[in-house]
Motif scaffolding. Structure first.
Motif, PDB file in Angstrom:
ATOM      1  N   ALA A  91       0.867  -1.411   0.059  1.00 14.57           N
ATOM      2  CA  ALA A  91      -0.067   0.015  -0.086  1.00 14.57           C
ATOM      3  C   ALA A  91       1.014   1.359  -0.162  1.00 14.57           C
ATOM      4  O   ALA A  91       2.029   1.222   0.383  1.00 14.57           O
ATOM      5  N   VAL A  92       0.365   2.353  -0.611  1.00 19.33           N
ATOM      6  CA  VAL A  92       1.158   3.641  -0.526  1.00 19.33           C
ATOM      7  C   VAL A  92       0.547   4.553   0.659  1.00 19.33           C
ATOM      8  O   VAL A  92      -0.713   4.904   0.660  1.00 19.33           O
ATOM      9  N   LEU A  93       1.303   4.602   1.661  1.00 20.57           N
ATOM     10  CA  LEU A  93       0.810   5.634   2.783  1.00 20.57           C
ATOM     11  C   LEU A  93       0.909   7.229   2.395  1.00 20.57           C
ATOM     12  O   LEU A  93       0.289   7.806   3.131  1.00 20.57           O
ATOM     13  N   PHE A  94       1.921   7.499   1.481  1.00 25.20           N
ATOM     14  CA  PHE A  94       2.128   8.915   1.395  1.00 25.20           C
ATOM     15  C   PHE A  94       2.727   8.985  -0.150  1.00 25.20           C
ATOM     16  O   PHE A  94       3.760   8.137  -0.302  1.00 25.20           O
ATOM     17  N   GLN A  95       2.455  10.393  -0.779  1.00 21.48           N
ATOM     18  CA  GLN A  95       3.320  10.455  -2.006  1.00 21.48           C
ATOM     19  C   GLN A  95       3.201  12.141  -2.163  1.00 21.48           C
ATOM     20  O   GLN A  95       2.433  12.878  -1.631  1.00 21.48           O
ATOM     21  N   ASP A  96       4.430  12.790  -2.533  1.00 21.57           N
ATOM     22  CA  ASP A  96       4.401  14.090  -2.940  1.00 21.57           C
ATOM     23  C   ASP A  96       5.366  14.212  -3.992  1.00 21.57           C
ATOM     24  O   ASP A  96       5.540  13.218  -4.731  1.00 21.57           O
ATOM     25  N   ASP A  97       5.647  15.338  -4.222  1.00 20.32           N
ATOM     26  CA  ASP A  97       6.724  15.567  -5.620  1.00 20.32           C
ATOM     27  C   ASP A  97       8.046  14.893  -5.319  1.00 20.32           C
ATOM     28  O   ASP A  97       8.758  15.012  -6.241  1.00 20.32           O
ATOM     29  N   HIS A  98       8.401  14.520  -4.254  1.00 23.95           N
ATOM     30  CA  HIS A  98       9.583  14.050  -3.781  1.00 23.95           C
ATOM     31  C   HIS A  98       9.884  12.537  -3.408  1.00 23.95           C
ATOM     32  O   HIS A  98      10.873  11.911  -3.727  1.00 23.95           O
ATOM     33  N   ILE A  99       9.037  12.147  -2.573  1.00 30.53           N
ATOM     34  CA  ILE A  99       9.095  10.868  -2.041  1.00 30.53           C
ATOM     35  C   ILE A  99       7.784  10.026  -1.996  1.00 30.53           C
ATOM     36  O   ILE A  99       6.653  10.825  -2.330  1.00 30.53           O
ATOM     37  N   LEU A 100       7.919   8.801  -1.833  1.00 36.63           N
ATOM     38  CA  LEU A 100       6.645   7.945  -2.005  1.00 36.63           C
ATOM     39  C   LEU A 100       7.145   6.788  -0.708  1.00 36.63           C
ATOM     40  O   LEU A 100       8.186   6.259  -0.591  1.00 36.63           O
ATOM     41  N   VAL A 101       6.153   6.842   0.257  1.00 35.48           N
ATOM     42  CA  VAL A 101       6.230   6.037   1.420  1.00 35.48           C
ATOM     43  C   VAL A 101       5.314   4.858   1.435  1.00 35.48           C
ATOM     44  O   VAL A 101       4.092   4.945   1.103  1.00 35.48           O
ATOM     45  N   ALA A 102       5.947   3.627   1.265  1.00 35.05           N
ATOM     46  CA  ALA A 102       5.120   2.261   1.170  1.00 35.05           C
ATOM     47  C   ALA A 102       5.154   1.488   2.084  1.00 35.05           C
ATOM     48  O   ALA A 102       5.778   1.691   3.106  1.00 35.05           O
ATOM     49  N   ASP A 103       4.053   0.727   2.360  1.00 35.48           N
ATOM     50  CA  ASP A 103       3.762  -0.476   3.322  1.00 35.48           C
ATOM     51  C   ASP A 103       4.115  -1.701   2.784  1.00 35.48           C
ATOM     52  O   ASP A 103       3.193  -2.132   1.881  1.00 35.48           O
ATOM     53  N   LYS A 104       5.053  -2.380   3.124  1.00 35.81           N
ATOM     54  CA  LYS A 104       5.581  -3.310   2.169  1.00 35.81           C
ATOM     55  C   LYS A 104       5.057  -4.832   3.086  1.00 35.81           C
ATOM     56  O   LYS A 104       5.194  -4.921   4.213  1.00 35.81           O
TER      57      LYS A 104
END
Length: 312
Positions: free
Chosen positions: A102-115
């Motif tokens: 799942a993707v927890l967060f995304q902006d113009d620089h980073i993406l935070v995923a739940d693996k």
């Protein structure tokens, strides 16, 4: 990142002559010597585990190119300083990993995923498309996606990716400077004779088996704060704060204390390799990551939505 570094990165990105293919980025190889015999012979000698028929088919399809994107043929001369690009392929079909990220967060620089458990962070060995990186590239159309740190394949939880080459260095430096707070949880046997919380330190190094770590005598180079969250009979759920980032640090530390993590097939004794038992994942979770954003200076924190499972 300075302007010159950004320029070099932009130039490198612009020079990739093959596109993403189903989320898989092309690999490249610098040729370090001039050799006779042509490119097909060279590739077969350089990658002896790949059948000649496979390389011949890729060359026929135009899937091996030089730095300018020109097709490489069977008899293309092998010259020192050349760079060739190709797609990595597996000789046997991948086993699907039946768990979804799942993707927890995304902006113009980073993406935070739940693996999820069992899913590798990046391609390696027998895993290519069934990896977190390739899945995210494919579903989110992010050709420049790169993990800033990694989790073991067996571990679930939060992973941060960069997808903007211009700001990547700023986020990478957070981990290099150790200004990121990581919190893990694990289910393992209840520690006997210990007052919790306490900090465990040891000296770790790579073991003779390349995929393992081991403890040796000497000045400690690894440190973990261990807290008790709750106990259930002979088992406990722990909160773990690694102050260093050695390979398999948390798994080895708990195993060395006589409390190997439930589901661990490596520590204290590595079991023979076999197919994954998807019903018995390693009970280790990268629960949360927190840091001050290097661009905005604002505090950020991200928490996994997965939970550990108590054995029945």
């Amino acid at each position: 990142m300075g302007s010159s570094a950004r320029g070099r990165q932009a130039e490198a990105n612009a020079l990739v002559p093959l596109p993403l293919r189903d989320g898989v980025a092309p690999s490249y190889l610098w040729l370090t010597e001039t050799r006779a015999g042509g490119m097909l012979r060279f590739l077969c000698e350089r990658f002896p585990d790949v059948p000649m028929q496979s390389w011949a088919a890729r060359l026929e399809r135009g899937e091996v190119v030089d730095a300018k994107g020109a097709r490489v043929a069977f008899d293309t001369p092998v010259r020192q300083g050349m760079r060739i690009w190709y797609y990595r392929e597996l000789d046997v079909p991948e086993v699907p990993i039946p768990f979804q990220e799942a993707v927890l967060f995304q902006d113009d620089h980073i993406l935070v995923a739940d693996k999820p458990h069992f899913l590798p962070t990046i391609p390696s060995g027998r895993f290519l498309r069934e990896t977190l990186l390739v899945r995210l590239k494919r579903t989110h159309d992010l050709p420049h996606l790169v993990p800033i740190h990694r989790l073991d394949r067996e571990t679930a939880g939060v992973v941060i990716f960069s997808h903007n080459p211009a700001s990547r260095g700023a986020y990478q430096s957070m981990f290099q400077k150790r200004v990121v707070t990581k919190t893990y949880e694990a289910i393992a046997p209840l520690l006997q004779g210990r007052t919790l919380p306490f900090t465990y330190r040891s000296r770790m190094q790579d073991a003779a088996q390349f995929f393992l770590s081991e403890e040796v005598a000497g000045e400690p180079n690894s440190e973990t704060l261990i807290e008790l969250i709750e106990g259930r009979g002979l088992l406990a759920r722990y909160r773990l704060h690694p102050h260093t980032g050695r390979k398999h640090q948390l798994r080895l530390h708990l195993a060395s204390l006589g409390a190997p993590i439930v589901g661990d097939s490596f520590y204290p004794v590595a079991r023979p390799c076999g197919s994954d038992d998807f019903s018995a994942p390693l009970q280790l979770l990268a629960r949360a990551i927190a840091f001050d954003d290097p661009l905005t200076r604002q505090p950020r924190s991200f928490a996994s939505r997965f939970d550990l499972r108590w054995p029945m």
